[in-house]
Scaffold this motif. Sequence first.
Motif, mmCIF file in Angstrom:
data_model
loop_
_atom_site.group_PDB
_atom_site.id
_atom_site.type_symbol
_atom_site.label_atom_id
_atom_site.label_comp_id
_atom_site.label_asym_id
_atom_site.label_seq_id
_atom_site.Cartn_x
_atom_site.Cartn_y
_atom_site.Cartn_z
ATOM 1 N N PRO A 1 3.166 -6.548 -8.783
ATOM 2 C CA PRO A 1 3.910 -6.044 -9.938
ATOM 3 C C PRO A 1 3.101 -6.122 -11.224
ATOM 4 O O PRO A 1 2.073 -6.812 -11.288
ATOM 5 N N ALA A 2 3.552 -5.407 -12.213
ATOM 6 C CA ALA A 2 2.877 -5.380 -13.507
ATOM 7 C C ALA A 2 2.671 -6.806 -14.033
ATOM 8 O O ALA A 2 3.569 -7.645 -13.956
ATOM 9 N N LEU A 3 1.469 -7.048 -14.542
ATOM 10 C CA LEU A 3 1.070 -8.281 -15.220
ATOM 11 C C LEU A 3 0.927 -9.490 -14.309
ATOM 12 O O LEU A 3 0.727 -10.601 -14.784
ATOM 13 N N GLU A 4 0.992 -9.292 -12.988
ATOM 14 C CA GLU A 4 0.792 -10.436 -12.104
ATOM 15 C C GLU A 4 -0.694 -10.571 -11.755
ATOM 16 O O GLU A 4 -1.358 -9.611 -11.411
ATOM 17 N N HIS B 1 2.858 -1.251 -11.861
ATOM 18 C CA HIS B 1 3.037 -1.747 -10.496
ATOM 19 C C HIS B 1 1.988 -1.101 -9.593
ATOM 20 O O HIS B 1 1.541 0.022 -9.858
ATOM 21 N N GLU B 2 1.664 -1.792 -8.506
ATOM 22 C CA GLU B 2 0.595 -1.287 -7.637
ATOM 23 C C GLU B 2 0.891 -1.562 -6.162
ATOM 24 O O GLU B 2 1.214 -2.686 -5.776
ATOM 25 N N PHE B 3 0.789 -0.513 -5.347
ATOM 26 C CA PHE B 3 0.743 -0.648 -3.894
ATOM 27 C C PHE B 3 -0.682 -0.369 -3.450
ATOM 28 O O PHE B 3 -1.326 0.573 -3.938
ATOM 29 N N TYR C 1 -5.590 3.368 0.307
ATOM 30 C CA TYR C 1 -4.970 4.157 -0.755
ATOM 31 C C TYR C 1 -4.447 3.177 -1.795
ATOM 32 O O TYR C 1 -3.819 2.173 -1.451
ATOM 33 N N ILE C 2 -4.702 3.466 -3.062
ATOM 34 C CA ILE C 2 -4.169 2.650 -4.150
ATOM 35 C C ILE C 2 -3.207 3.513 -4.965
ATOM 36 O O ILE C 2 -3.558 4.619 -5.388
ATOM 37 N N ILE C 3 -1.984 3.029 -5.118
ATOM 38 C CA ILE C 3 -0.935 3.753 -5.850
ATOM 39 C C ILE C 3 -0.496 2.882 -7.009
ATOM 40 O O ILE C 3 -0.059 1.747 -6.815
ATOM 41 N N GLN C 4 -0.627 3.382 -8.215
ATOM 42 C CA GLN C 4 -0.156 2.678 -9.397
ATOM 43 C C GLN C 4 0.922 3.514 -10.060
ATOM 44 O O GLN C 4 0.764 4.734 -10.202
ATOM 45 N N PHE C 5 2.023 2.869 -10.439
ATOM 46 C CA PHE C 5 3.131 3.612 -11.028
ATOM 47 C C PHE C 5 3.816 2.800 -12.113
ATOM 48 O O PHE C 5 3.731 1.564 -12.150
#
Length: 285
Positions: A72-75, A42-44, A89-93
């Motif tokens: 979201p993941a895989l989108e 997932h990514e913000f 800022y890029i946040i991946q979790f």
Amino acid sequence: MAKLQVYCEPFCIEESYQFEIHHVEYQQEDAYSCFMHFHEVHEFIIFEQIDGSYYYNQGESTLIDNDIVFTPALETHNFELSERPKSWYIIQFLPELFNETELQKVSSIFQQGQHLRLQAKDIAIVQQQVSWLYDSYQDNPLSGKSLTLLRLLIFWIAEHAKPVVSPNSVPITSSIGYGKLSPVIDLFRQSKSVDLTLVEAAELCHVSASHFSRMFKSIFRCNFSEYSLRHRLYSAARLISQTDSSITDISYELNFSSPSHFIAQFKKQFNTTPYKYRLDVKKRI
């Protein structure tokens, strides 16, 4: 020659990490590159300065300063940005973070891509929170403090950010032919390199080559061969930044005809050589 940075990629979750956060800045003269792509996380993206468009499964929308996007993941998603200075800022979790009891309460909000906007009174609060998170991550990315700050930021965004409504949006998934292309789309999601000709890809989707070509370009905004090459080059950028594999090994792993051909294509896309790119990444760590 303008310095080019790789947008989003090659940032990815380090092994044993639950999330990563990075700060990205481009000056007026800096070149910029992005293409339609996927993540397994997932990514913000929390923008500071921005001017451009966000392409995602819900359609296309216009970005302004301090906007937030969640993918979201895989989108499938993409960005097209102007030449003005920009930063975010890029946040991946890991998606598993939403399995936590408390975060399950807000996870339903983030089932699909979101373009979000804050009221003026909330912008400074979110920017302060993400700054704290970034500082804590730099100090200790695995600390309880870092994870607590990430959870707080997600809760705050869920409560205070509102979706940007684009009345002219047409979801990508509603595009004619999107379902027909799913066998090939799944290959890109699952593989670092998709080694198919246009005819082979069309056969996999049970359509003619000309029909496949038109559908693919209407959805991904470039032709199939161009997308396949970019996909391999961005995969290469990730491997270069995250592994110690040699440039030669990476070139053959991603099915380039030779290391020299790989280096030439990489330089054409990113305005730097793979070796120089690896050195620049190490300097930023």
